[in-house]
Design an enzyme around this catalytic site. Structure first.
Site, PDB file in Angstrom:
ATOM      1  N   GLU A 249       0.883  -1.177   0.000  1.00 51.34           N
ATOM      2  CA  GLU A 249       0.000   0.000   0.000  1.00 51.34           C
ATOM      3  C   GLU A 249       0.914   1.219   0.000  1.00 51.34           C
ATOM      4  OE1 GLU A 249      -3.152  -0.117  -0.394  1.00 51.34           O
ATOM      5  OE2 GLU A 249      -3.546  -2.230  -0.012  1.00 51.34           O
ATOM      6  N   CYS A 283      -2.218   9.220   2.793  1.00 46.84           N
ATOM      7  CA  CYS A 283      -1.947   8.740   1.431  1.00 46.84           C
ATOM      8  C   CYS A 283      -3.086   9.109   0.484  1.00 46.84           C
ATOM      9  CB  CYS A 283      -1.734   7.228   1.448  1.00 46.84           C
ATOM     10  SG  CYS A 283      -3.088   6.369   2.275  1.00 46.84           S
TER      11      CYS A 283
HETATM   12  P1  NAD Z   1       8.504   4.710   4.477  1.00 46.76           P
HETATM   13  O1  NAD Z   1       8.468   3.965   3.204  1.00 46.76           O
HETATM   14  O2  NAD Z   1       9.635   5.639   4.723  1.00 46.76           O
HETATM   15  O3  NAD Z   1       8.517   3.697   5.731  1.00 46.76           O
HETATM   16  C1  NAD Z   1       7.495   2.740   5.951  1.00 46.76           C
HETATM   17  C2  NAD Z   1       8.034   1.627   6.836  1.00 46.76           C
HETATM   18  O4  NAD Z   1       9.022   0.887   6.110  1.00 46.76           O
HETATM   19  C3  NAD Z   1       8.718   2.091   8.112  1.00 46.76           C
HETATM   20  O5  NAD Z   1       8.353   1.229   9.164  1.00 46.76           O
HETATM   21  C4  NAD Z   1      10.211   1.949   7.778  1.00 46.76           C
HETATM   22  O6  NAD Z   1      11.038   1.746   8.906  1.00 46.76           O
HETATM   23  C5  NAD Z   1      10.171   0.697   6.921  1.00 46.76           C
HETATM   24  N1  NAD Z   1      11.332   0.525   6.013  1.00 46.76           N
HETATM   25  C6  NAD Z   1      12.187   1.465   5.549  1.00 46.76           C
HETATM   26  N2  NAD Z   1      13.101   0.890   4.720  1.00 46.76           N
HETATM   27  C7  NAD Z   1      12.793  -0.420   4.653  1.00 46.76           C
HETATM   28  C8  NAD Z   1      13.329  -1.530   3.937  1.00 46.76           C
HETATM   29  N3  NAD Z   1      14.365  -1.403   3.113  1.00 46.76           N
HETATM   30  N4  NAD Z   1      12.750  -2.740   4.099  1.00 46.76           N
HETATM   31  C9  NAD Z   1      11.671  -2.895   4.895  1.00 46.76           C
HETATM   32  N5  NAD Z   1      11.119  -1.888   5.597  1.00 46.76           N
HETATM   33  C10 NAD Z   1      11.658  -0.661   5.476  1.00 46.76           C
HETATM   34  O7  NAD Z   1       7.107   5.452   4.576  1.00 46.76           O
HETATM   35  P2  NAD Z   1       6.597   6.504   5.664  1.00 46.76           P
HETATM   36  O8  NAD Z   1       7.353   7.779   5.471  1.00 46.76           O
HETATM   37  O9  NAD Z   1       6.568   5.885   7.009  1.00 46.76           O
HETATM   38  O10 NAD Z   1       5.073   6.711   5.204  1.00 46.76           O
HETATM   39  C11 NAD Z   1       4.684   7.687   4.272  1.00 46.76           C
HETATM   40  C12 NAD Z   1       4.338   7.067   2.938  1.00 46.76           C
HETATM   41  O11 NAD Z   1       3.425   5.998   3.108  1.00 46.76           O
HETATM   42  C13 NAD Z   1       3.642   8.053   1.994  1.00 46.76           C
HETATM   43  O12 NAD Z   1       4.156   7.910   0.692  1.00 46.76           O
HETATM   44  C14 NAD Z   1       2.186   7.594   2.042  1.00 46.76           C
HETATM   45  O13 NAD Z   1       1.438   7.934   0.884  1.00 46.76           O
HETATM   46  C15 NAD Z   1       2.342   6.128   2.190  1.00 46.76           C
HETATM   47  N6  NAD Z   1       1.141   5.526   2.768  1.00 46.76           N
HETATM   48  C16 NAD Z   1       0.363   4.745   1.982  1.00 46.76           C
HETATM   49  C17 NAD Z   1      -0.816   4.221   2.484  1.00 46.76           C
HETATM   50  C18 NAD Z   1      -1.724   3.369   1.645  1.00 46.76           C
HETATM   51  O14 NAD Z   1      -2.635   2.795   2.202  1.00 46.76           O
HETATM   52  N7  NAD Z   1      -1.523   3.268   0.350  1.00 46.76           N
HETATM   53  C19 NAD Z   1      -1.197   4.502   3.806  1.00 46.76           C
HETATM   54  C20 NAD Z   1      -0.358   5.288   4.578  1.00 46.76           C
HETATM   55  C21 NAD Z   1       0.811   5.805   4.060  1.00 46.76           C
END
Ligand code: NAD
Length: 519
Positions: A249, A283
């Site tokens: 997502e 998002c």
């Molecule tokens: P992010 O991608 O920076 O981090 C998300 C999670 O992934 C965190 O827990 C982080 O520690 C982990 N992570 C980071 N690198 C990783 C790796 N290499 N392998 C596995 N895990 C890893 O995102 P964020 O800044 O926390 O969230 C914001 C983003 O999320 C925005 O782009 C938003 O649109 C999106 N989002 C999407 C939805 C949806 O339902 N489509 C919902 C909420 C947020």
């Protein structure tokens, strides 16, 4: 973690801080600290979850539901505590913590606890040709589901996904965002307090991105990732190496199309809430507004008036509409998008800058005279920005709206439902809401999924619950009269000829074809 073969090399363990300090983004107050777990600790958590899952999966779905309702009851009882930690650690207002997170989880847990048994019941598949056969789908648990969560809805997103995973008979290991670990630990504390729920069925592994990568490599049976498109690609690659199923997502850039017959009062209210709720860190946020020229000026006036009236401040205080930005490294991007738009001719109608003083508060910002050459129309701002562009009509709006890689949510405003649905169905997004915004994440019956670069797979709804299962197809015969099927050995020239005649007679498109297949 073992970074061999990984696209991203994480810092050596010795250089990574051993603790994460969690801070209130509105005040800078340190709220607590959590350990950065290493590979071994994450593997051990998955192993504990796997043992608990072996016991949990033997319970009927109805019994799992009964126990999950105990969790629901505990959340109802302790809602204030949960809202407080959400508001203090993530920055949103207490009201948003309640309405957008806690209430939504309480309702979703209730829905899946009460409905999973019927959704996961064996599903017959009527066969159009092989009438002597019976087919059905059978849903069994996957095992251990690894959930990797973002910081913007640190309670609602992982807990709703976990509820589906548990109802399907799985254990859950949650890697919360490094920005919001205390909320996950509070959820676990409540889970552990409920009689009949095995503490080991819900594990929290705290850490940075490396902990998420280690969780994927730990042998979990599915990964449910919510976060940025950039990280989502890394997660998909890592899952691909192990052929671990994953649901992604990812980011959004939701367009809103306002037709010339829209209820402008409602559109203005919806668009301002859709762009500024949770400080725009959603998002599904309204990130691009396309307004038909005949209603452009009156709608802009209404939007600017609402935006100017919004009260910004610490989420725990009363009478606050907009809380703090959770993630300070995201602020330069928000500032850059505003500066680029203004430099290219946009008009800043209100807001536009970070507020002075402690905490990270970006003013609710409305930009008009926006054009497509501005980066703000293409890059997810994830902040309280509303760029508004004047268009001739909905046809032009649709063209611009669909010209994007991001395709999570979209919105249409018109009083004519037939017209609105016609536009909605042409909008290339996973969900399109008409005359409303954001809310469907809280409707457990409806799917949540991004198209294009906004995601892979689906969560929420019956489809999301089934995606937490192994789907097995069972094929049986209605009767045992045949000693052999027609296509078994031995083959013969005469039967090959007969089959060829049957194909010609059955499928050539005449009366017999219509009788057999309807066309
Ligand atoms: P992010 O991608 O920076 O981090 C998300 C999670 O992934 C965190 O827990 C982080 O520690 C982990 N992570 C980071 N690198 C990783 C790796 N290499 N392998 C596995 N895990 C890893 O995102 P964020 O800044 O926390 O969230 C914001 C983003 O999320 C925005 O782009 C938003 O649109 C999106 N989002 C999407 C939805 C949806 O339902 N489509 C919902 C909420 C947020």
């Amino acid at each position: 973690m073992s970074a061999e073969g990984h696209v991203v090399q994480f810092a050596p363990r010795s250089e990574v801080p051993q603790y994460i300090e969690s801070q209130n983004p509105a005040t800078g107050e340190v709220l607590g600290r959590v350990p950065v777990l290493d590979d071994g600790e994450i593997k051990a958590a998955v192993a504990r979850a796997r043992e608990a899952q072996a016991r949990w999966k033997t319970l009927s779905v109805a019994e799992r539901g009964k126990r999950l309702l105990g969790f629901r009851n505990a959340l109802v009882e302790r809602q204030k505590e949960v809202c407080e930690i959400i508001s203090r650690e993530q920055g949103k207002t207490f009201f948003e913590a309640l309405s957008m997170e806690v209430l939504s989880v309480i309702d979703s847990v209730t829905y899946f606890a009460n409905n999973a048994a019927s959704i996961l019941a064996p599903e017959p598949i009527p066969l159009h040709l092989m009438k002597h056969k019976v087919s059905y789908l059978h849903f069994t648990p996957l095992g251990v589901v690894g959930i990797i969560a973002p910081w913007n809805f640190p309670f609602a997103i992982p807990t709703t996904d976990a509820a589906m995973a548990w109802m399907a008979g799985n254990a859950v290991v949650l890697k919360p965002s490094e920005m919001t670990p205390l909320i996950a630990l509070k959820t676990k504390e409540i889970w552990d307090s409920v009689a009949g729920l095995d503490p080991d069925l819900f594990q929290i592994v705290t850490g940075y991105g490396a902990a998420g990568a280690a969780l994927i490599d730990s042998g979990v049976d599915k990964v449910v990732f919510t976060g940025s498109t950039k990280t989502g690609r890394l997660v998909a690659e890592a899952c691909g190496r192990n052929l671990t199923p994953c649901t992604l997502e990812l980011g959004g850039k939701a367009p809103a199309i306002v037709c010339d017959d829209a209820d402008l009062e409602r559109a203005a209210g919806a668009l301002t809430w859709g762009a500024f709720a949770n400080s725009g860190q959603v998002c599904a946020s309204v990130e691009r507004v396309f307004v038909s020229e005949s209603v452009y000026e009156p709608l802009v006036e209404k939007i600017v008036a609402i935006a100017k009236s919004l009260r910004q401040g610490e989420g725990m205080k009363d009478d606050v509409d907009i809380g703090a930005l959770t993630f300070p490294p995201g602020i330069p991007r928000i500032e850059r998008l505003v500066a680029d738009a203004v430099a290219k001719g946009a008009t800043l109608r209100t807001g536009g800058k970070l507020k002075d003083g402690p905490g990270h508060f970006f003013e609710p910002t409305v930009l008009t005279n926006v054009t497509l050459d501005m980066e703000i129309m293409h890059t997810e701002s994830f902040g309280p920005l509303m760029p508004i562009m004047k268009v001739k009509d909905e046809h032009e709006a649709l063209r611009h709206a669909n010209n994007s890689d991001m395709a999570l949510l979209g919105y249409v405003f018109s009083k004519d439902h037939t017209r609105a649905r016609g536009i909605a169905e042409k909008l290339e997004v996973g969900t399109c809401m008409i005359n409303d915004v954001l809310a469907t994440h809280a409707f457990p019956e409806t799917p949540w999924h991004g198209l294009k670069k906004s995601g892979l797979g689906v969560t929420h709804s019956a489809a999301g619950l089934k995606a937490m299962c192994r789907m097995q197809h069972v094929s049986d015969s209605r009767v045992n009269l045949l000693t052999r099927e027609l296509w078994w050995y031995p083959y013969s020239k005469s039967f090959t000829d007969q089959m060829s005649s049957m194909v010609r007679a059955g499928f050539k498109g005449g009366a017999l074809t219509r009788l057999l297949f309807g066309g």
